[in-house]
Design a protein around this motif. Structure first.
Motif, PDB file in Angstrom:
ATOM      1  N   GLY A 191       0.773  -1.225   0.000  1.00 19.05           N
ATOM      2  CA  GLY A 191       0.000   0.000   0.000  1.00 19.05           C
ATOM      3  C   GLY A 191       0.805   1.277   0.000  1.00 19.05           C
ATOM      4  N   THR A 192       0.205   2.307  -0.551  1.00 23.20           N
ATOM      5  CA  THR A 192       0.685   3.674  -0.477  1.00 23.20           C
ATOM      6  C   THR A 192      -0.486   4.518   0.017  1.00 23.20           C
ATOM      7  N   SER A 193      -0.585   5.777  -0.406  1.00 21.34           N
ATOM      8  CA  SER A 193      -1.706   6.617   0.003  1.00 21.34           C
ATOM      9  C   SER A 193      -1.892   7.724  -1.029  1.00 21.34           C
ATOM     10  N   ASN A 194      -2.867   8.590  -0.776  1.00 21.54           N
ATOM     11  CA  ASN A 194      -3.048   9.780  -1.609  1.00 21.54           C
ATOM     12  C   ASN A 194      -2.550  11.026  -0.906  1.00 21.54           C
ATOM     13  N   ASP A 195      -1.759  10.863   0.146  1.00 24.06           N
ATOM     14  CA  ASP A 195      -1.272  11.987   0.932  1.00 24.06           C
ATOM     15  C   ASP A 195      -0.422  12.918   0.063  1.00 24.06           C
ATOM     16  N   GLN A 196      -0.820  14.190   0.021  1.00 21.24           N
ATOM     17  CA  GLN A 196      -0.105  15.254  -0.691  1.00 21.24           C
ATOM     18  C   GLN A 196      -0.081  15.058  -2.205  1.00 21.24           C
ATOM     19  N   LEU A 197      -0.999  14.258  -2.749  1.00 21.68           N
ATOM     20  CA  LEU A 197      -1.145  14.217  -4.199  1.00 21.68           C
ATOM     21  C   LEU A 197      -1.756  15.541  -4.657  1.00 21.68           C
ATOM     22  N   VAL A 198      -1.087  16.213  -5.575  1.00 27.56           N
ATOM     23  CA  VAL A 198      -1.553  17.512  -6.053  1.00 27.56           C
ATOM     24  C   VAL A 198      -1.745  17.497  -7.559  1.00 27.56           C
ATOM     25  N   SER A 199      -0.741  17.045  -8.275  1.00 30.29           N
ATOM     26  CA  SER A 199      -0.766  17.062  -9.730  1.00 30.29           C
ATOM     27  C   SER A 199      -1.467  15.827 -10.274  1.00 30.29           C
ATOM     28  N   ASN A 200      -2.444  16.027 -11.148  1.00 33.96           N
ATOM     29  CA  ASN A 200      -3.100  14.893 -11.788  1.00 33.96           C
ATOM     30  C   ASN A 200      -2.107  14.082 -12.617  1.00 33.96           C
ATOM     31  N   THR A 201      -1.197  14.768 -13.301  1.00 34.95           N
ATOM     32  CA  THR A 201      -0.217  14.079 -14.136  1.00 34.95           C
ATOM     33  C   THR A 201       0.735  13.245 -13.290  1.00 34.95           C
ATOM     34  N   GLY A 202       1.227  13.826 -12.207  1.00 40.20           N
ATOM     35  CA  GLY A 202       2.119  13.081 -11.327  1.00 40.20           C
ATOM     36  C   GLY A 202       1.424  11.914 -10.660  1.00 40.20           C
ATOM     37  N   ALA A 203       0.161  12.122 -10.261  1.00 36.63           N
ATOM     38  CA  ALA A 203      -0.598  11.043  -9.637  1.00 36.63           C
ATOM     39  C   ALA A 203      -0.829   9.900 -10.615  1.00 36.63           C
ATOM     40  N   LEU A 204      -1.163  10.243 -11.852  1.00 37.20           N
ATOM     41  CA  LEU A 204      -1.365   9.218 -12.872  1.00 37.20           C
ATOM     42  C   LEU A 204      -0.095   8.406 -13.092  1.00 37.20           C
ATOM     43  N   SER A 205       1.033   9.083 -13.185  1.00 35.84           N
ATOM     44  CA  SER A 205       2.310   8.405 -13.405  1.00 35.84           C
ATOM     45  C   SER A 205       2.647   7.475 -12.254  1.00 35.84           C
TER      46      SER A 205
END
Length: 387
Positions: free
Chosen positions: A148-162
């Motif tokens: 597992g990981t998390s969505n903590d501090q995900l901001v950029s849609n592009t970075g999150a997708l990658s």
């Protein structure tokens, strides 16, 4: 001869097929309910079922090391613990921390602040698997590993997708390597994420999920929360907002609505002595799933932080007999599981008022439209996974 499908291949297909067949199953069960209407025996059974006892629980880990030797030693000790207790099927979650990409290397920022690349995580999990296999002469326990990981501090849609793509590819690689070593008859690899409503906006979290789906066919377990999704009205057909500008539908999607999602939710604490409140949020989210999409959520268990609470040095605050100033108490694994089980097993507020009470049949979805049979597992997080 046709090669049998491995778990990694048939599990997503099974979930998709289950959802495809849902309308037919609904018809059959409603027909059964209609035919059995009026039976006094069934009426007696349906109102107050006895909640089953909570199952055994396992430890899950907030990871603070990437030492392969430590992972191996934990694999040995964990399997000896499981089989010493006679456990046949267990789950544990490795929570590696928030997503991070450093120098074009995807990975996570672990809970000790260090960066762990997906390659390092792969090597650590392989050693843990080797420890599980070598720790006993007769591996009969099925171990389901959630990476597992998390969505903590995900901001950029592009970075999150990658990052989601990279995490999915990590699951595929681990599953392939487990299979090559002959471990998949007893060891299963799936992805996971602690997707919490307060950690990020819904957009980047959705982008991460889209990336994960593009990177693998492995299911993922959402061990996050549903903060603020307690509805004002029991009908649940309204787009009630949850916390941090998430809608109920976005929370439903990240937990169960996405093609590979399976919920194993946080039931971490009791607040202000209203102990079913958090469990009730999830039960109502399952009811929303039924009313909106015609199938209910299938919970695979619960997660808690009771041992993690003790680990930080304030053990008295981790039990319900402590007079906490804000009324919050950390649930034990058994308390959390029982709270959610009671809510999904015996409660469906949409039947209140003018709607027909759940008195004409004893199985979902015709009567109880939320998942009345909580699946499998309770697992409790600890901070002790470090050297």
């Amino acid at each position: 001869m046709r090669t049998p499908l491995r778990y990694s291949e048939w599990e997503p297909l099974r979930i998709a097929r289950m959802r495809q067949l849902r309308p037919f199953v609904v018809f059959l069960l409603i027909a059964t309910c209609v035919l059995s209407f009026g039976s006094p025996v069934r009426k007696a059974e349906a109102h107050n079922r006895t909640v089953p006892a909570a199952p055994y629980y396992t430890r899950s880990y907030y990871v603070q090391t990437k030492s392969t030797s430590y992972f191996y030693q934990k694999g040995v000790s964990d399997i000896q613990d499981y089989q010493g207790r006679g456990l046949g099927n267990v789950i544990l979650i490795f929570a590696f921390g928030r997503p991070m990409i450093t120098g074009n290397q995807p990975g996570t920022r672990m809970y000790n602040g260090q960066f762990a690349s997906t390659s390092e995580i792969h090597d650590a999990i392989m050693e843990y698997g080797r420890g599980l296999v070598n720790g006993t002469s007769n591996l009969y326990t099925t171990v389901n590993l959630v990476i597992g990981t998390s969505n903590d501090q995900l901001v950029s849609n592009t970075g999150a997708l990658s990052h989601g793509v990279a995490w999915g590819q990590l699951m595929t690689r681990l599953d392939t390597d487990f299979y090559t070593r002959g471990w998949t008859s007893r060891l299963s690899i799936v992805g996971g994420s602690d997707i919490e409503i307060g950690f990020s906006a819904p957009g980047p979290a959705r982008s991460w999920l889209d990336g994960y789906h593009a990177g693998t066919s492995r299911v993922y377990y959402d061990f996050g929360d549903a903060a603020g999704c307690y509805p004002a009205q029991p009908g649940l057909s309204d787009p009630t907002m949850c916390d941090n500008n998430w809608t109920r539908d976005q929370v439903w999607y990240k937990a169960f609505g996405s093609p590979l999602g399976i919920p194993i939710p946080q039931i971490y604490f009791t607040r202000n002595n209203i102990w079913p409140r958090i469990a009730g949020i999830w039960q109502k989210l399952s009811l929303y799933s039924y009313l909106t999409y015609n199938y209910n959520m299938r919970f695979r268990g619960t997660t808690t932080e009771h041992q993690a609470c003790i680990d930080v040095g304030r053990p008295d605050e981790c039990y319900h007999n402590y007079n906490h100033t804000n009324g919050e108490f950390t649930n034990t694994p058994g308390e959390a599981w029982t709270q959610l089980q009671d809510k999904v097993y015996n409660n469906d507020p949409a039947y209140h008022g003018s709607q027909q009470p759940p008195s004409t049949c004893t199985s979902p979805p015709g009567c109880h439209r939320t998942d009345w049979n909580l699946r499998y597992w309770a697992t409790d997080f600890t901070w002790s996974f470090h050297q």
